[in-house]
Each structure stands twice: as structure tokens, then as C-alpha cells.
Write a protein that holds these residues in place. Structure first.
Motif, PDB file in Angstrom:
ATOM      1  N   VAL A   1      -2.412   9.144   3.625  1.00  0.00           N
ATOM      2  CA  VAL A   1      -0.916   9.801   3.875  1.00  0.00           C
ATOM      3  C   VAL A   1      -1.738  11.320   4.216  1.00  0.00           C
ATOM      4  CG1 VAL A   1       0.948  10.388   3.588  1.00  0.00           C
ATOM      5  CG2 VAL A   1       0.234   7.918   2.913  1.00  0.00           C
ATOM      6  N   MET A   2      -1.529  12.304   5.041  1.00  0.00           N
ATOM      7  CA  MET A   2      -1.403  13.181   4.975  1.00  0.00           C
ATOM      8  C   MET A   2       0.287  14.003   5.154  1.00  0.00           C
ATOM      9  SD  MET A   2      -3.461  15.893   5.883  1.00  0.00           S
ATOM     10  CE  MET A   2      -5.361  15.709   6.238  1.00  0.00           C
ATOM     11  N   SER A   3       0.185  15.357   4.829  1.00  0.00           N
ATOM     12  CA  SER A   3       1.557  15.271   4.831  1.00  0.00           C
ATOM     13  C   SER A   3       1.266  16.697   5.528  1.00  0.00           C
ATOM     14  CB  SER A   3       2.085  16.033   3.085  1.00  0.00           C
ATOM     15  OG  SER A   3       1.306  17.491   2.822  1.00  0.00           O
TER      16      SER A   3
ATOM     17  N   ASP B   1       9.022   9.654  -0.627  1.00  0.00           N
ATOM     18  CA  ASP B   1      10.344   9.701  -0.625  1.00  0.00           C
ATOM     19  C   ASP B   1      11.364  10.677  -0.389  1.00  0.00           C
ATOM     20  OD1 ASP B   1      10.113  11.469  -2.979  1.00  0.00           O
ATOM     21  OD2 ASP B   1      11.295   9.672  -4.224  1.00  0.00           O
ATOM     22  N   ARG B   2      12.609  11.097   0.318  1.00  0.00           N
ATOM     23  CA  ARG B   2      12.617  12.145   0.561  1.00  0.00           C
ATOM     24  C   ARG B   2      12.055  13.526  -0.389  1.00  0.00           C
ATOM     25  NH1 ARG B   2      19.469  12.074  -0.370  1.00  0.00           N
ATOM     26  NH2 ARG B   2      19.517  14.704   0.285  1.00  0.00           N
ATOM     27  N   PHE B   3      12.726  13.172  -1.629  1.00  0.00           N
ATOM     28  CA  PHE B   3      11.805  14.555  -2.438  1.00  0.00           C
ATOM     29  C   PHE B   3      10.527  15.103  -2.469  1.00  0.00           C
ATOM     30  CE2 PHE B   3      15.733  13.560  -5.504  1.00  0.00           C
ATOM     31  CZ  PHE B   3      16.200  14.632  -5.252  1.00  0.00           C
TER      32      PHE B   3
ATOM     33  N   ALA C   1       0.945  -1.512  -0.038  1.00  0.00           N
ATOM     34  CA  ALA C   1       0.169   0.555   0.052  1.00  0.00           C
ATOM     35  C   ALA C   1       1.314   1.091  -0.147  1.00  0.00           C
ATOM     36  CB  ALA C   1      -1.028  -0.005   0.742  1.00  0.00           C
ATOM     37  N   VAL C   2       2.242   1.058   0.374  1.00  0.00           N
ATOM     38  CA  VAL C   2       2.969   2.448   0.575  1.00  0.00           C
ATOM     39  C   VAL C   2       4.301   2.573   1.168  1.00  0.00           C
ATOM     40  CG1 VAL C   2       3.607   4.143   2.373  1.00  0.00           C
ATOM     41  CG2 VAL C   2       0.922   3.439   2.596  1.00  0.00           C
ATOM     42  N   ILE C   3       5.056   3.163   0.079  1.00  0.00           N
ATOM     43  CA  ILE C   3       6.468   3.338  -0.305  1.00  0.00           C
ATOM     44  C   ILE C   3       7.597   3.993   0.339  1.00  0.00           C
ATOM     45  CG2 ILE C   3       7.906   2.244  -1.993  1.00  0.00           C
ATOM     46  CD1 ILE C   3       6.673   1.307  -3.614  1.00  0.00           C
ATOM     47  N   ILE C   4       8.054   3.400   1.683  1.00  0.00           N
ATOM     48  CA  ILE C   4       8.905   4.990   1.920  1.00  0.00           C
ATOM     49  C   ILE C   4      10.793   4.319   1.868  1.00  0.00           C
ATOM     50  CG2 ILE C   4       8.761   5.941   4.251  1.00  0.00           C
ATOM     51  CD1 ILE C   4       6.490   4.939   5.405  1.00  0.00           C
ATOM     52  N   SER C   5      10.931   5.655   1.570  1.00  0.00           N
ATOM     53  CA  SER C   5      12.212   5.028   1.131  1.00  0.00           C
ATOM     54  C   SER C   5      13.681   6.100   1.895  1.00  0.00           C
ATOM     55  CB  SER C   5      12.054   4.937  -0.145  1.00  0.00           C
ATOM     56  OG  SER C   5      13.850   4.920  -0.706  1.00  0.00           O
ATOM     57  N   THR C   6      14.192   6.159   2.186  1.00  0.00           N
ATOM     58  CA  THR C   6      15.402   7.856   2.409  1.00  0.00           C
ATOM     59  C   THR C   6      16.060   8.439   0.944  1.00  0.00           C
ATOM     60  OG1 THR C   6      16.630   5.847   2.945  1.00  0.00           O
ATOM     61  CG2 THR C   6      15.395   6.885   4.807  1.00  0.00           C
TER      62      THR C   6
ATOM     63  N   TRP D   1      11.137  16.498   1.867  1.00  0.00           N
ATOM     64  CA  TRP D   1      11.287  18.007   1.475  1.00  0.00           C
ATOM     65  C   TRP D   1      10.590  18.748   1.063  1.00  0.00           C
ATOM     66  CZ3 TRP D   1      12.721  19.911  -3.535  1.00  0.00           C
ATOM     67  CH2 TRP D   1      13.398  21.104  -4.139  1.00  0.00           C
ATOM     68  N   ARG D   2       9.346  18.968  -0.152  1.00  0.00           N
ATOM     69  CA  ARG D   2       8.586  19.421  -0.672  1.00  0.00           C
ATOM     70  C   ARG D   2       7.719  19.729  -0.105  1.00  0.00           C
ATOM     71  NH1 ARG D   2       9.168  16.061  -4.919  1.00  0.00           N
ATOM     72  NH2 ARG D   2       7.086  14.749  -5.023  1.00  0.00           N
ATOM     73  N   ASP D   3       6.714  18.930   0.998  1.00  0.00           N
ATOM     74  CA  ASP D   3       5.948  18.588   1.331  1.00  0.00           C
ATOM     75  C   ASP D   3       6.047  18.772   3.156  1.00  0.00           C
ATOM     76  OD1 ASP D   3       4.345  19.035  -0.315  1.00  0.00           O
ATOM     77  OD2 ASP D   3       4.559  16.810  -1.104  1.00  0.00           O
ATOM     78  N   GLY D   4       6.641  18.414   3.469  1.00  0.00           N
ATOM     79  CA  GLY D   4       7.036  18.020   5.288  1.00  0.00           C
ATOM     80  C   GLY D   4       6.889  16.787   5.590  1.00  0.00           C
ATOM     81  N   ALA D   5       6.684  16.573   7.278  1.00  0.00           N
ATOM     82  CA  ALA D   5       6.582  14.731   7.683  1.00  0.00           C
ATOM     83  C   ALA D   5       5.330  14.904   6.729  1.00  0.00           C
ATOM     84  CB  ALA D   5       6.633  15.559   8.857  1.00  0.00           C
ATOM     85  N   HIS D   6       4.542  13.636   6.690  1.00  0.00           N
ATOM     86  CA  HIS D   6       3.990  11.926   6.997  1.00  0.00           C
ATOM     87  C   HIS D   6       3.334  12.188   7.771  1.00  0.00           C
ATOM     88  CE1 HIS D   6       5.289  14.587   2.694  1.00  0.00           C
ATOM     89  NE2 HIS D   6       4.166  13.774   1.831  1.00  0.00           N
ATOM     90  N   ALA D   7       2.065  11.735   7.433  1.00  0.00           N
ATOM     91  CA  ALA D   7       1.677  10.566   8.566  1.00  0.00           C
ATOM     92  C   ALA D   7       0.915  10.106   7.420  1.00  0.00           C
ATOM     93  CB  ALA D   7       0.469  11.375   9.314  1.00  0.00           C
TER      94      ALA D   7
END
Length: 78
Positions: free
Chosen positions: A48-50, A27-29, A8-13, A32-38
Motif C-alpha cells: 500500500v502507498m498513500s 478506512d475513512r480515517f 490481505a487488505v481490509i478497505i472500509s468506508t 483523511w490523514r494520508d489521502g488516497a491509497h494505492a
């Protein structure tokens, strides 16, 4: 990417360069663009909410960057 559509979700540094319409990519971008994500996982799927989506645009936060194609062309070299 083998995980595309399988989760469902892919999280990558690291930056995720491939597109995947079946999974949510963070991902890291994205950070960078939208801040932290929940991320919320439920039986109906992932949500997902940024930070930018939650708080909205604020004067002291830089706007999201434009894609390179939409930016002005580089200056000519003399």
C-alpha cells in the motif's frame, strides 16, 4: 473482526476501531490523514502507498493529526 488475518487488505468506508496486525487496514480515517491509497497485490503479498507517503509533506497540506493522548489537555472550566 472476523476478516482480520483472513485477508490481505481490509478497505472500509466506516472507521475500523479494532486493531489487526495480520491485515492492512484502510478506512475513512486513513484516507483523511494520508489521502488516497494505492494497493498492489502480488504473490509476495499486498503493498500500500498513500498519497502522503508518495508526495511527502507539503506546506499547504495540514500535518497528520496527533493522537488524543499526545494532544494538550483541555482548558480548565471556571
Amino acid at each position: 473482526m472476523a476478516e482480520c488475518g483472513a485477508v490481505a487488505v481490509i478497505i472500509s468506508t466506516e472507521p475500523i476501531r479494532q486493531r489487526c496486525r495480520q491485515s492492512i487496514l484502510i478506512d475513512r480515517f486513513s484516507v483523511w490523514r494520508d489521502g488516497a491509497h494505492a494497493v498492489w497485490l502480488s504473490s509476495s503479498g499486498a503493498q500500500v502507498m498513500s498519497d502522503r507517503a508518495w508526495r511527502g509533506d507539503r506546506p499547504w497540506v495540514p500535518p497528520p493529526p496527533l493522537p488524543r493522548a499526545a494532544a494538550e489537555p483541555p482548558a480548565l472550566i471556571e
